[in-house]
Design an enzyme around this catalytic site. Sequence first.
Site, PDB file in Angstrom:
ATOM      1  CE  LYS A 116      -7.200  -3.809   4.929  1.00 46.90           C
ATOM      2  NZ  LYS A 116      -5.815  -4.073   5.116  1.00 46.90           N
ATOM      3  CB  SER A 159      -0.809  -3.488   8.012  1.00 47.57           C
ATOM      4  OG  SER A 159      -1.949  -2.733   7.670  1.00 47.57           O
ATOM      5  CG  HIS A 210      -7.166  -3.030   9.830  1.00 52.82           C
ATOM      6  ND1 HIS A 210      -5.863  -2.650  10.022  1.00 52.82           N
ATOM      7  CD2 HIS A 210      -7.120  -4.031   8.914  1.00 52.82           C
ATOM      8  CE1 HIS A 210      -5.062  -3.372   9.253  1.00 52.82           C
ATOM      9  NE2 HIS A 210      -5.801  -4.228   8.579  1.00 52.82           N
ATOM     10  CB  CYS A 256       0.354  -6.267  14.013  1.00 48.34           C
ATOM     11  SG  CYS A 256       1.553  -4.953  13.669  1.00 48.34           S
ATOM     12  NE  ARG A 290       0.020  -8.699   2.547  1.00 51.30           N
ATOM     13  CZ  ARG A 290      -0.563  -8.278   3.673  1.00 51.30           C
ATOM     14  NH1 ARG A 290      -1.688  -8.828   4.107  1.00 51.30           N
ATOM     15  NH2 ARG A 290      -0.018  -7.330   4.398  1.00 51.30           N
ATOM     16  NE  ARG A 339      -2.304  -1.257   3.538  1.00 52.44           N
ATOM     17  CZ  ARG A 339      -1.764  -0.441   4.422  1.00 52.44           C
ATOM     18  NH1 ARG A 339      -1.853   0.876   4.269  1.00 52.44           N
ATOM     19  NH2 ARG A 339      -1.150  -0.905   5.483  1.00 52.44           N
ATOM     20  CE1 TYR A 390       1.973  -7.163  -4.001  1.00 53.22           C
ATOM     21  CE2 TYR A 390       0.875  -6.282  -2.068  1.00 53.22           C
ATOM     22  CZ  TYR A 390       1.660  -7.248  -2.663  1.00 53.22           C
ATOM     23  OH  TYR A 390       2.127  -8.292  -1.923  1.00 53.22           O
ATOM     24  CG  ASP A 446      -7.476  -7.256   6.608  1.00 56.21           C
ATOM     25  OD1 ASP A 446      -6.542  -7.010   7.394  1.00 56.21           O
ATOM     26  OD2 ASP A 446      -7.679  -6.591   5.575  1.00 56.21           O
TER      27      ASP A 446
HETATM   28  P1  GTP Z   1      -2.546  -7.599   7.414  1.00 50.75           P
HETATM   29  O1  GTP Z   1      -3.059  -8.636   6.474  1.00 50.75           O
HETATM   30  O2  GTP Z   1      -1.395  -6.806   6.839  1.00 50.75           O
HETATM   31  O3  GTP Z   1      -3.605  -6.685   7.937  1.00 50.75           O
HETATM   32  O4  GTP Z   1      -1.808  -8.350   8.620  1.00 50.75           O
HETATM   33  P2  GTP Z   1      -2.246  -9.316   9.832  1.00 50.75           P
HETATM   34  O5  GTP Z   1      -2.537  -8.477  11.024  1.00 50.75           O
HETATM   35  O6  GTP Z   1      -3.289 -10.277   9.401  1.00 50.75           O
HETATM   36  O7  GTP Z   1      -0.858 -10.053  10.131  1.00 50.75           O
HETATM   37  P3  GTP Z   1      -0.447 -11.606  10.056  1.00 50.75           P
HETATM   38  O8  GTP Z   1      -1.293 -12.486  10.915  1.00 50.75           O
HETATM   39  O9  GTP Z   1      -0.387 -11.974   8.623  1.00 50.75           O
HETATM   40  O10 GTP Z   1       1.026 -11.575  10.683  1.00 50.75           O
HETATM   41  C1  GTP Z   1       2.063 -10.798  10.183  1.00 50.75           C
HETATM   42  C2  GTP Z   1       3.402 -11.303  10.634  1.00 50.75           C
HETATM   43  O11 GTP Z   1       3.456 -11.368  12.058  1.00 50.75           O
HETATM   44  C3  GTP Z   1       3.717 -12.709  10.123  1.00 50.75           C
HETATM   45  O12 GTP Z   1       5.038 -12.737   9.643  1.00 50.75           O
HETATM   46  C4  GTP Z   1       3.531 -13.582  11.320  1.00 50.75           C
HETATM   47  O13 GTP Z   1       4.359 -14.715  11.277  1.00 50.75           O
HETATM   48  C5  GTP Z   1       3.872 -12.639  12.481  1.00 50.75           C
HETATM   49  N1  GTP Z   1       3.115 -13.013  13.723  1.00 50.75           N
HETATM   50  C6  GTP Z   1       1.783 -13.256  13.801  1.00 50.75           C
HETATM   51  N2  GTP Z   1       1.418 -13.606  15.067  1.00 50.75           N
HETATM   52  C7  GTP Z   1       2.549 -13.565  15.805  1.00 50.75           C
HETATM   53  C8  GTP Z   1       2.838 -13.830  17.190  1.00 50.75           C
HETATM   54  O14 GTP Z   1       1.966 -14.159  18.000  1.00 50.75           O
HETATM   55  N3  GTP Z   1       4.130 -13.669  17.591  1.00 50.75           N
HETATM   56  C9  GTP Z   1       5.116 -13.294  16.724  1.00 50.75           C
HETATM   57  N4  GTP Z   1       6.350 -13.168  17.201  1.00 50.75           N
HETATM   58  N5  GTP Z   1       4.886 -13.054  15.405  1.00 50.75           N
HETATM   59  C10 GTP Z   1       3.628 -13.178  14.949  1.00 50.75           C
HETATM   60  C1  SPV Z   2      -2.952  -4.460   5.150  1.00 52.71           C
HETATM   61  O1  SPV Z   2      -1.984  -3.805   4.706  1.00 52.71           O
HETATM   62  O2  SPV Z   2      -3.484  -4.185   6.244  1.00 52.71           O
HETATM   63  C2  SPV Z   2      -3.480  -5.613   4.388  1.00 52.71           C
HETATM   64  C3  SPV Z   2      -2.967  -5.839   3.040  1.00 52.71           C
HETATM   65  O3  SPV Z   2      -4.342  -6.313   4.882  1.00 52.71           O
HETATM   66  S1  SPV Z   2      -3.727  -4.819   1.829  1.00 52.71           S
HETATM   67  O4  SPV Z   2      -4.882  -5.516   1.308  1.00 52.71           O
HETATM   68  O5  SPV Z   2      -2.741  -4.582   0.774  1.00 52.71           O
HETATM   69  O6  SPV Z   2      -4.164  -3.577   2.448  1.00 52.71           O
HETATM   70 MN    MN Z   3      -5.081  -5.465   6.843  1.00 52.48          MN
END
Ligand code: GTP
Ligand code: SPV
Ligand code: MN
Length: 580
Positions: free
Chosen positions: A207, A249, A227, A251, A365, A70, A198, A276
Amino acid sequence: MTTTNDQLIAWVDDIARLTRPAKVHWCDGSEAERDQLIAQMLASGELLELNQDTHPNCYLHRSDPTDVARVEHLTYVCTADPADVGPNNHWMAPDEAHQQMDALFDGCMEGRTLYVIPYCMGPIDSPYARSGVQITDSPYVVVNMGLMTRMGRKALARIERGERFVRGLHSVGELDPERRFIMHFPEALTIKSYGSGYGGNALLGKKCHALRIASWQARDEGWLAEHMLIVGVESPEGETHYLACAFPSACGKTNLAMLLPPASHAGWKIWTVGDDIAWLHVDDSGQLRAINPEAGYFGVVPGTNPKTNRNAYDMIRHDAIFTNVAVTEDNQPWWEDKGEGTPALDWQGRPWSPGNGKAAHPNSRFTVSAQQNPAWSPRAEDPRGVPISAIVFGGRRRELAPLVYEAQDWQHGVLVGAGMASETTAAATAKVGVVRRDPMAMKPFCGYNFADYWAHWLQIGERTTTPPKVFHVNWFRQDEDGRYLWPGFGENLRVLRWIIARCAGRIDARDTAIGRLPHPTDLDIAGLDLSAETLESLLAVDTAGWREELGQIGDYLDEFGDRVPDALHEVRARILSRLD
Ligand code: GTP
Ligand code: SPV
Ligand code: MN
């Protein structure tokens, strides 16, 4: 296929006149249509076939190397009054923005196909669902929207029954970062996006519609567009609580939403409703309920392995689109921390060499249908959504924020959300690892002034019979050597159990200045390699650090001037005085 809706026909005609495509295709959402588009993209090189023996129906897309996340600095909300979007958004006057965008769109689809994508955000028969139509010249976008939304005939039928719809116009353009803008016109339910193919820049249902435009509509209509993941936690006794959790994002939303209970937690089950985005409504009985407007996942690939997230690892072994991962010698997808294999080509298709950085892009992704998730909740299609027991905020904080704490009440919970901060990640094109304020994980996504948004949150709490409890979690505390103090992933269930016990009124808590924390003995850490000292520091309240933090939160609120609700200033003063 076309439509009986005259307004829609007129809009598509207007856009075709502006963009001058060679062909117009109305998407019906059928399997035949998807197969044809995939075949076409394999022929053009837009998609590459992955190893079909190990990963049936999986494909790889390599995006332009300048177009991998983004672009917050190029994202605008365009409204009559700039004060309505607040300092949290970039603003441009609507007339000027339309002029600038239409100049970019002028003739941009010459020789290309214009696709018309009718889509529905939310279960197709839900009163909370909303319609949109995206026009795009990218077949990759069409196939991804097919996975991420209810797309095609059924969605169009809703629009033909007279429902208002969000109009999204998108072109990949020249993929030139100098000619790239993502513009929102919430007063006109319109989105214009140019120059990126993207994720959140291009899949406009996500979003752009389901957060930026929807948050504006939600303010006007009395609901929330957030979110947030939505997860059901079922105890061995068969009691299920649903939590809505806002983390910025990259996290941990996808991971928490489809968490696999560790072996120590036999009998516990996790049900994913969403990973999400959540749309939250107060129902007639005063209960907060949530639906997931999406139908699939656009999830972070790196870090996904059988230990961190077995469900996700299995889910993306078939019928998935990968964007910007590396490949092995035998053409299997590869990414950092996959736990097996070695990369042969990196995400740009170059022979892999450690000198070139990561093999998979950190924001690579997967796109898959939610139906492939082994933990997909049977309630995910419930038109009324699920009842929410607790709101959980969270961020990526090396220091300060404890593993978990509970807000004193709803108003304090809104301050906890408003004061959230987190380290930036690769999900957006800016410096990574910088702590910034990200209220309710909505900094990049709230389509209006944060001050008004916080006031709206306060009102939502007042409309509930009993507001949900509000918590804050932090899985990302580190020691001086950068090692995570908390094991995370499946073990996060231990923290969810404490949260649920608090919601059910089954457990006592330790009252501190910043909120209620677990008594160390109330957090089940049996079988974890976690020393008493580490647990203590995870649950410590650093008084001096928090005094400084609340000072910074005060400065942040002041950036929004006198639109900030008094209640937030009052709660902040109350917490500060408790710290003294
Ligand atoms: P968006 O799709 O961008 O909104 O992200 P999201 O909040 O869904 O994040 P996601 O669950 O994909 O995690 C992002 C990164 O954080 C990944 O590389 C995970 O491996 C890492 N991660 C997720 N949960 C944990 C956790 O409990 N501990 C640690 N250390 N890392 C984590
Ligand atoms: C984020 O960035 O929070 C995502 C990926 O979930 S995107 O769809 O590119 O915004
Ligand atoms: Mn997101």
